[in-house]
Design an enzyme around this catalytic site. Structure first.
Site, PDB file in Angstrom:
ATOM      1  N   LYS A  54      -4.896  -9.381   7.720  1.00  0.00           N
ATOM      2  CA  LYS A  54      -6.347  -9.173   7.769  1.00  0.00           C
ATOM      3  C   LYS A  54      -6.920  -9.169   9.184  1.00  0.00           C
ATOM      4  O   LYS A  54      -7.972  -8.573   9.434  1.00  0.00           O
ATOM      5  CB  LYS A  54      -7.054 -10.250   6.946  1.00  0.00           C
ATOM      6  CG  LYS A  54      -6.847 -10.142   5.439  1.00  0.00           C
ATOM      7  CD  LYS A  54      -7.655  -9.024   4.845  1.00  0.00           C
ATOM      8  CE  LYS A  54      -7.676  -9.079   3.323  1.00  0.00           C
ATOM      9  NZ  LYS A  54      -8.504  -8.007   2.740  1.00  0.00           N
ATOM     10  N   SER A  79     -11.945 -14.242  -0.014  1.00  0.00           N
ATOM     11  CA  SER A  79     -11.278 -15.335  -0.715  1.00  0.00           C
ATOM     12  C   SER A  79     -10.459 -16.193   0.234  1.00  0.00           C
ATOM     13  O   SER A  79      -9.877 -17.187  -0.182  1.00  0.00           O
ATOM     14  CB  SER A  79     -10.359 -14.769  -1.811  1.00  0.00           C
ATOM     15  OG  SER A  79      -9.351 -13.965  -1.239  1.00  0.00           O
ATOM     16  N   GLU A 205       0.551  -5.310  -7.922  1.00  0.00           N
ATOM     17  CA  GLU A 205      -0.539  -6.194  -8.317  1.00  0.00           C
ATOM     18  C   GLU A 205      -0.006  -7.296  -9.221  1.00  0.00           C
ATOM     19  O   GLU A 205       1.013  -7.112  -9.899  1.00  0.00           O
ATOM     20  CB  GLU A 205      -1.601  -5.424  -9.107  1.00  0.00           C
ATOM     21  CG  GLU A 205      -2.382  -4.419  -8.315  1.00  0.00           C
ATOM     22  CD  GLU A 205      -3.458  -3.763  -9.170  1.00  0.00           C
ATOM     23  OE1 GLU A 205      -4.650  -3.964  -8.862  1.00  0.00           O
ATOM     24  OE2 GLU A 205      -3.111  -3.063 -10.142  1.00  0.00           O
ATOM     25  N   GLY A 209      -4.193  -9.125 -12.831  1.00  0.00           N
ATOM     26  CA  GLY A 209      -5.221  -8.462 -12.031  1.00  0.00           C
ATOM     27  C   GLY A 209      -4.860  -7.022 -11.744  1.00  0.00           C
ATOM     28  O   GLY A 209      -4.682  -6.627 -10.591  1.00  0.00           O
ATOM     29  N   ASP A 211      -6.424  -4.106 -11.893  1.00  0.00           N
ATOM     30  CA  ASP A 211      -7.552  -3.180 -11.834  1.00  0.00           C
ATOM     31  C   ASP A 211      -7.197  -1.860 -11.162  1.00  0.00           C
ATOM     32  O   ASP A 211      -7.654  -0.796 -11.597  1.00  0.00           O
ATOM     33  CB  ASP A 211      -8.743  -3.834 -11.123  1.00  0.00           C
ATOM     34  CG  ASP A 211      -8.408  -4.295  -9.720  1.00  0.00           C
ATOM     35  OD1 ASP A 211      -7.512  -5.146  -9.573  1.00  0.00           O
ATOM     36  OD2 ASP A 211      -9.018  -3.800  -8.751  1.00  0.00           O
ATOM     37  N   SER A 304       2.217  -9.703   3.117  1.00  0.00           N
ATOM     38  CA  SER A 304       0.855  -9.608   3.645  1.00  0.00           C
ATOM     39  C   SER A 304       0.278 -10.897   4.202  1.00  0.00           C
ATOM     40  O   SER A 304      -0.661 -10.863   4.994  1.00  0.00           O
ATOM     41  CB  SER A 304      -0.090  -9.056   2.570  1.00  0.00           C
ATOM     42  OG  SER A 304      -0.060  -9.863   1.406  1.00  0.00           O
TER      43      SER A 304
END
Length: 319
Positions: A54, A79, A205, A209, A211, A304
């Site tokens: 990030k 989060s 995923e 979750g 989506d 990640s």
């Protein structure tokens, strides 16, 4: 239609990040290769500044703000990992940060964000709309809002992780990337398809979750209830509009993994690779180890993040 993020944007982000972000190592394991039947190259973004990819997107976006806006400050909602990334980016650029964080975010991530000098505001992720709350907070205080994935400069910054991996491994047949809001895989797929058009880009995923998988299958964004999964960084309800517009063109497939498979991957990484990985960071490795991705040839996997407290890590890998 002009692509919202291009390989040139990612290369420009790489130039901005040079000497600021870490060029994280690529790790190999003969044991892993034998288990999955492929040559696997692991990009260790758990060793990035703030412990996650990030920082790349946050710094790329923040570094483009005007001196006047930096003086007013930056806002973000997250989060955990994007929170830390924006807090550190703001500090590096001589600015300040106000971060909206879910009440149930692991305390270690809250403490790290505050440690970088940010002001923390909390909300209930199961009843509150973080986008609306975050936008209102930024507007009230005159802050520049840097979202966790719905921003072209954020996406371009995240894509530099895949760009480095591709540069350091000659060629890859498959790239495996964790998917939350979709920023990392949007940037990664943009970099990968530009460098190697025939590469397969597979997102992963948590099964609770899914989506993005549902949305790609439907051809439009699909909303799900707030996921309850140990992979808290991937607990998205709906893909971002911008990220989905990229991922529906460039991502080849989405694999799903259970929380138990994630735990197994964390345990394997600790015992065999000597890497500490948080649940969200381990989903790509989990998909390979569990056979959810048949990936012969040369496979790149982005780990990640690694932001997990010792107590939580021990609890997750026990048994």
């Amino acid at each position: 239609m002009t692509a919202p993020v291009t390989i040139d944007d990612i290369r420009d982000a790489a130039a901005r990040l040079a000497g600021v972000a870490h060029r994280t190592p690529v790790v190999r394991s003969r044991t892993l290769d034998e288990l999955v039947g492929a040559e696997v190259f692991i990009k260790c973004e758990n060793l990035q500044r703030v412990g996650a990819f990030k920082f790349r997107g946050a710094y790329n976006a923040a570094s483009r703000l005007s001196p006047e806006q930096l003086a007013k400050g930056i806002a973000a909602y997250s989060s955990g990992n994007h929170a830390q990334a924006v807090a550190l980016a703001a500090r590096e650029l001589g600015s300040s940060a106000v971060i909206l964080i879910p009440e149930d975010t692991p305390q270690s991530k809250k403490d790290a964000t505050a440690g970088y000098g940010a002001e923390i505001v909390t909300y209930d992720r199961y009843t509150g709309d973080r986008v609306a709350i975050g936008e209102a907070l930024a507007a009230d205080r005159g802050l520049a809002l840097i979202p966790p994935y719905e921003h072209p400069h954020v996406i371009a910054g995240q894509g530099t992780a895949a760009l480095e991996l591709l540069e350091d491994t000659e060629s890859l047949d498959t790239l495996v990337v964790p998917v939350g809001g979709g920023g990392l895989i949007a940037g990664s797929s943009t970099a990968a398809k530009a460098a190697r058009p025939g590469i397969r880009v597979i997102g992963v995923e948590p099964a609770a979750g899914d989506d993005t998988k549902r949305s790609l299958d439907a051809g439009e964004r699909v909303s799900i209830p707030v996921p309850r999964t140990i992979a808290d960084g991937q607990a998205a309800e709906i893909p971002g509009e911008l990220t989905f517009s990229i991922n529906r063109r460039l991502v080849d497939d989405i694999a799903l993994v259970t929380d138990e498979q994630v735990r197994d991957a964390m345990r394997f990484a600790f015992e065999r690779l000597k890497l500490v990985i948080e649940p969200s960071g381990a989903t790509g490795l989990a998909a390979l180890l569990s056979g959810r991705i048949p990936a012969p040839g040369r496979v790149g996997v982005i780990i990640s993040g690694g932001n997990v407290s010792p107590e939580r890590f021990a609890e997750l890998i026990a048994g």
